[in-house]
Enzyme design. Structure first.
Site, PDB file in Angstrom:
ATOM      1  N   ASP A  67     -18.234 -56.737 -42.941  1.00  0.00           N
ATOM      2  CA  ASP A  67     -17.168 -56.897 -41.959  1.00  0.00           C
ATOM      3  C   ASP A  67     -16.750 -58.356 -41.841  1.00  0.00           C
ATOM      4  O   ASP A  67     -17.389 -59.253 -42.408  1.00  0.00           O
ATOM      5  CB  ASP A  67     -17.603 -56.336 -40.588  1.00  0.00           C
ATOM      6  CG  ASP A  67     -19.061 -56.656 -40.265  1.00  0.00           C
ATOM      7  OD1 ASP A  67     -19.588 -57.649 -40.815  1.00  0.00           O
ATOM      8  OD2 ASP A  67     -19.677 -55.931 -39.485  1.00  0.00           O
ATOM      9  N   ASN A 136     -25.241 -50.800 -28.978  1.00  0.00           N
ATOM     10  CA  ASN A 136     -24.528 -49.536 -28.726  1.00  0.00           C
ATOM     11  C   ASN A 136     -24.554 -48.605 -29.938  1.00  0.00           C
ATOM     12  O   ASN A 136     -23.827 -47.630 -29.993  1.00  0.00           O
ATOM     13  CB  ASN A 136     -23.079 -49.822 -28.310  1.00  0.00           C
ATOM     14  CG  ASN A 136     -22.286 -50.529 -29.411  1.00  0.00           C
ATOM     15  OD1 ASN A 136     -22.813 -50.758 -30.506  1.00  0.00           O
ATOM     16  ND2 ASN A 136     -21.046 -50.863 -29.132  1.00  0.00           N
ATOM     17  N   HIS A 138     -23.800 -49.394 -33.087  1.00  0.00           N
ATOM     18  CA  HIS A 138     -22.858 -49.631 -34.196  1.00  0.00           C
ATOM     19  C   HIS A 138     -23.585 -50.114 -35.449  1.00  0.00           C
ATOM     20  O   HIS A 138     -24.645 -50.742 -35.368  1.00  0.00           O
ATOM     21  CB  HIS A 138     -21.709 -50.575 -33.799  1.00  0.00           C
ATOM     22  CG  HIS A 138     -22.084 -52.017 -33.635  1.00  0.00           C
ATOM     23  ND1 HIS A 138     -21.615 -52.795 -32.605  1.00  0.00           N
ATOM     24  CD2 HIS A 138     -22.855 -52.855 -34.379  1.00  0.00           C
ATOM     25  CE1 HIS A 138     -22.079 -54.027 -32.724  1.00  0.00           C
ATOM     26  NE2 HIS A 138     -22.840 -54.083 -33.791  1.00  0.00           N
ATOM     27  N   GLU A 143     -17.832 -49.064 -34.085  1.00  0.00           N
ATOM     28  CA  GLU A 143     -18.234 -48.892 -32.695  1.00  0.00           C
ATOM     29  C   GLU A 143     -18.303 -47.394 -32.358  1.00  0.00           C
ATOM     30  O   GLU A 143     -17.807 -46.559 -33.127  1.00  0.00           O
ATOM     31  CB  GLU A 143     -17.211 -49.594 -31.781  1.00  0.00           C
ATOM     32  CG  GLU A 143     -17.052 -51.098 -32.038  1.00  0.00           C
ATOM     33  CD  GLU A 143     -18.219 -51.947 -31.523  1.00  0.00           C
ATOM     34  OE1 GLU A 143     -19.341 -51.423 -31.379  1.00  0.00           O
ATOM     35  OE2 GLU A 143     -17.987 -53.153 -31.269  1.00  0.00           O
TER      36      GLU A 143
END
Ligand code: F6R
Length: 281
Positions: A67, A136, A138, A143
């Site tokens: 990313d 979370n 990811h 996400e």
């Protein structure tokens, strides 16, 4: 899924680096998927140690970043291109031209993602994809509610992710709101997946990934769909796993030929196998 529970954060890096170097030793021009953030730093440090001691040659390795932030200027110290230059390209002596990062500076992000996908198709599949995990759940910057079929695209960072990553910037407002990230489908196309996590703050996400239902609410649960996944975590990140005793037992009883964490840590005593870590497949 093989879950290896290591006694310390340093041990996580040593075991995971052994897995990566095993792949590179088998194929000098291996394609390695790179995560950024804190989690894989101990892997990169261990690999660079091996390179310095000339026990590992990464000069032909090809690499893809997972990313990149959108909107940071070229050369910004926190752009993932810059981070990978510092933490991977230089210490592991990779050729800069062999490292591919989505172009977060592009005016046309759709074309930038398409170009990155094309390069992945041309050079892939990725032989081993290194992953961290967000609190979370990811992976990459996929996400919660990311599609399991998703490919490289622009995503809005969750507020929790921006807050977590603020530690790398001089103020929370400087953290970009968007990123380009490989999708979950890209990640699942890699031949092998290697996820590392350290610390109790990752324990909930790790438990959902390994033992929770398959759900886009925990994007990392997509790893349950892949046939060759190694998860290396420390005791703190493992503390919410229901079957941790089973993972330890399984790892302690792995047949010798299935082991990849051979050899003592540099400058330390041998903690191989039963003494150092535990897990399952
Ligand atoms: C970044 C990436 C992210 C991180 C995750 C954990 O390239 O892939 O999924 O791995 O945000 O970050 P750290 O390791 O900093 O806790």
């Amino acid at each position: 899924m093989q879950v290896v529970i290591a006694g310390s954060s340093a041990e996580v890096g040593r075991i995971a680096a052994a897995k990566v170097s095993q792949v590179i030793r088998k194929r000098a021009d291996a394609v390695v998927g790179l995560a950024t953030g804190s989690s894989p730093l101990s892997i990169y440090a261990q690999l660079s140690h091996q390179v310095r001691e000339e026990r590992l040659d990464c000069s032909s390795v090809r690499a893809f970043a997972l990313d990149e932030y959108v909107g940071l200027p070229v050369g910004h110290p926190q752009s993932y291109r810059s981070v990978l230059e510092r933490d991977v390209v230089e210490p592991l002596r990779l050729k800069r031209s062999n490292v591919h990062v989505p172009d977060g500076t592009a005016a046309d992000v759709v074309s930038a993602c398409a170009a990155f996908e094309q390069r992945l198709r041309d050079l892939g599949p990725v032989d081993i994809q290194i992953l961290g995990i967000g609190r979370n759940g990811h992976i990459g910057f996929n996400e919660p509610t990311s599609s399991f079929a998703s490919r490289t695209r622009i995503k809005t960072l969750a507020p929790k992710t921006r807050a977590d990553n603020a530690r790398f910037f001089s103020s929370p407002d400087e953290v970009p709101t968007h990123c380009l990230t490989q999708g979950l489908a890209n990640i699942l196309e890699a031949t092998r997946l290697l996820l590392v996590a350290q610390g109790e703050k990752k324990a909930d996400a790790v438990a959902k990934m390994v033992e929770g239902p398959l759900s886009s609410m925990c994007p990392a649960s997509a790893l349950q769909l892949h046939a060759d996944v190694t998860v290396v975590i420390d005791d703190a990140a493992a503390c919410k796993l229901t079957l941790s005793d089973y993972y330890r037992y399984t790892y302690q009883n792995l047949p010798e030929w299935q082991r990849f964490d051979a050899g003592p840590p540099p400058g330390g005593s041998s903690e191989r196998g039963p003494g150092g870590a535990s897990g399952t497949s």
